[in-house]
Design an enzyme around this catalytic site. Structure first.
Site, mmCIF file in Angstrom:
data_model
loop_
_atom_site.group_PDB
_atom_site.id
_atom_site.type_symbol
_atom_site.label_atom_id
_atom_site.label_comp_id
_atom_site.label_asym_id
_atom_site.label_seq_id
_atom_site.Cartn_x
_atom_site.Cartn_y
_atom_site.Cartn_z
ATOM 1 N N HIS A 1 0.835 -1.199 0.000
ATOM 2 C CA HIS A 1 0.000 0.000 0.000
ATOM 3 C C HIS A 1 0.877 1.259 0.000
ATOM 4 C CE1 HIS A 1 -2.964 -2.932 1.494
ATOM 5 N NE2 HIS A 1 -3.870 -2.103 1.011
ATOM 6 N N ASP B 1 -4.825 -5.821 -7.886
ATOM 7 C CA ASP B 1 -5.072 -5.213 -6.591
ATOM 8 C C ASP B 1 -5.349 -3.735 -6.848
ATOM 9 O OD1 ASP B 1 -5.322 -4.893 -3.858
ATOM 10 O OD2 ASP B 1 -3.415 -5.841 -3.371
#
Length: 616
Positions: A263, A336
């Site tokens: 992330h 993702d």
């Protein structure tokens, strides 16, 4: 997450239209042409089914084809009448006011629900939102049903909280070692999601967690043994898909050995090709054999598989060469989130979606700017970098998935089933029983446990209180204290946090003087953590002390003086209540470590191996 139990929107007539349950006649009228074009009879072969789907694709405009490739967030509890704050956020981030405007403008093929996007207030609201989205999409020219998805892994990652059934997370299931429980989890969760109009769940996690310092996977993985992980991944896939919900194995080619969170950074996996075959690939092969509907990519660099330095999400050698050609996977490949730093480090947001499609991706998940990404793909086709045939390949896979999961016949939620499906007593009881089979007793010297109300009547519960990950009651110390009180003890809770100060430690020690026993909830204990000081000071009081590691089982390596320790693998209510029953002997501990715990003073040596676990 609060249970507002609104059931439906209120306000204007257009709002009521968004949330009213469509009649069977209205559904049939709205979908008659779609069903005729897309429904594949059971006896028809795959080639005939594909011809029908290709016929639909041939009637799409280029803009509609581009839209089908995207799955995006949208803010609000309603497709047409969200709260003003959500309208403002939609305008800022997406350039539209509502989900209805989003679909009309971009013709997106999928929408992902988040609690933080205010999509998931309660089951009836979620069902109304889902039906509103479908109605808007089907009302478009050549309208298609939307694939509605969410991250309902259970354990540490859930988007839909109470009153939905929340089950133990993956590493807890790994500790229980039951394929039946993994399959049951998928079946229960899938049935509840489908009732609310959610058709795809980004679960299970197929990563093999071999790095205790992994900050992004950890307890989201079933464990460190690739064969054990593979068996549980396959079982959960079958459970979800038996309930009509598309499962998703993630994060290919394997995110289990990193100390960087994708992330916020760009992880590099240093496994050799041989090690990848023996470790990371095993659960993905099992998921493919189980017929998994979708595979999610990882924003990770894997030099042994592709030396270009590109993330796997943008790697043709990884996605086409290995996943498609070597592993034989022809289902949907989804990225993702494209808002994560791991995929944005090397290329701009306008290049990422194009490169992902060139690599072999089918669905583009949650780009930071939908407008930039959508137009980038459109431009790439118009200038010849991408062909329209390439888009058609991905759209065909997406439509196959939608047909297989019944969206082309019946895309609607099932609100009439919510009361007898979502969070039922039977489902909740099953979650409790599964959790009891996962709680792991790591240490129990001198028979410290189980606590006895005749001897340890007054129990002080102290420790970390991380925010609930999945809309459960929380906080952990309060849940443990309440559960112990229900079991006949006089329990009190004192939150000391993940980094207790000296004054907080003193307060806990003083409170322990009035207790017969102490339970300490620990969370990610490190060598320098003041949680160690808290535990040592409480042990020095002479009171019986039991540690409950509420996330990582690795905590015990930093607490050598502890005489009793349980691992729960997550801090959601279902796991904490099960831990309370184990603490007092109401049930015997049955879990076994699904990962090894290394010694703190010598990480090359195991303190406890995979399979370690005590009982009474």
């Amino acid at each position: 997450m609060p249970d507002t139990s609104t059931g439906s929107d209120t306000g204007t007539g257009s709002t009521r239209r968004d949330t009213a349950r469509p009649s069977r006649r209205a559904v049939l009228a709205a979908t008659a042409g779609l069903t005729a074009a897309l429904t594949v009879p059971a006896a028809a072969d795959a080639a005939d089914g594909d011809r029908r789907l290709r016929g639909l694709i041939s009637r799409m405009t280029l803009e509609e084809k581009v839209g089908q490739l995207f799955v995006t967030r949208v803010y609000g509890h309603s497709a047409t009448a969200p709260d003003q704050a959500d309208i403002d956020t939609n305008l800022k981030e997406l350039g539209v006011r509502t989900a209805a405007e989003l679909i009309a403008k971009y013709r997106v093929g999928g929408i992902i629900y988040f609690a933080w996007a205010h999509n998931t207030r309660d089951p009836h609201q979620i069902a109304a939102l889902s039906d509103g989205i479908q109605r808007v999409s089907l009302d478009q020219p050549r309208g298609l049903p939307v694939l509605i998805a969410t991250d309902q892994e259970h354990g540490a990652v859930c988007r839909i909280g109470k009153p939905a059934t929340l089950l133990p997370g993956a590493m807890a299931i790994g500790a229980g070692r039951s394929r039946s429980d993994a399959r049951t989890l998928g079946r229960i969760s899938g049935a509840e999601l489908r009732a609310m109009g959610v058709h795809q769940d980004y679960a299970p996690d197929a990563d093999v967690n071999v790095n205790p310092a992994n900050p992004v996977i950890g307890v989201r993985s079933f464990g460190a043994d690739p064969d054990a992980v593979a068996a549980l991944v396959a079982a959960e896939v079958r459970g979800y898909q038996s309930a009509g919900v598309a499962a998703c194995a993630k994060h290919f080619p394997g995110h289990g050995d990193t100390s960087v969170d994708s992330h916020y950074g760009f992880p590099v996996i240093t496994h050799s090709r041989e090690l990848w075959e023996r470790l990371d690939a095993v659960p993905f092969r099992a998921a493919i054999r189980a017929g998994v509907d979708s595979v999610m990519t990882g924003h990770i660099q894997f030099p042994a598989l592709d030396g270009s330095g590109d993330p796997a999400t943008l790697s043709r050698p990884v996605l086409t060469g290995i996943l498609r050609e070597e592993l034989g996977y022809d289902g949907v490949v989804i990225t993702d989130s494209l808002g994560m730093q791991g995929v944005r480090t090397k290329y701009g947001d306008d290049r990422v979606p194009v490169l992902a499609l060139k690599a072999g991706v089918d669905q583009l998940l949650n780009p930071p700017s939908l407008d930039v990404a959508w137009n980038a793909v459109l431009t790439a086709v118009r200038n010849g970098e991408l062909t329209e045939d390439r888009l058609d390949e991905s759209i065909l896979r997406i439509l196959r998935l939608k047909a297989r999961r019944g969206l082309l016949d019946h895309p609607w939620a099932r609100p009439d089933r919510i009361g007898r499906t979502v969070g039922t007593k039977a489902h909740l009881a099953t979650a409790d029983r599964i959790a009891e089979r996962t709680t792991t007793l790591l240490v129990n010297e001198d028979r410290t446990l189980p606590f006895d109300p005749r001897r340890e009547q007054r129990v002080l519960v102290v420790g970390a209180d991380p925010a609930s990950p999945s809309g459960t009651t929380g906080p952990p110390t309060g849940v443990l204290a309440a559960a112990l009180t229900e079991l006949g003890f006089a329990a009190t809770a004192l939150s000391t946090g993940t980094a207790p100060s000296a004054a907080t430690v003193d307060k806990a020690v003083t409170a322990a003087g009035n207790a017969d026993a102490v339970v300490v909830a620990t969370y990610n204990v490190t060598a320098g953590s003041s949680q160690r000081t808290l535990v040592d000071r409480l042990l020095a009081t002479g009171r019986p002390v039991a540690v409950v590691a509420v996330r990582n089982p690795y905590d015990i390596a930093q607490l050598p003086a502890v005489r009793a320790c349980l691992a729960t693998y997550c801090w959601t209510d279902v796991e904490l209540r099960a831990a309370a029953r184990v603490l007092v002997g109401r049930v015997a501990p049955r879990g076994r470590l699904p990962v090894p715990v290394q010694r703190a003073d010598d990480p090359s040596r195991e303190l406890y191996p995979i399979g370690h676990g005590l009982t009474y």
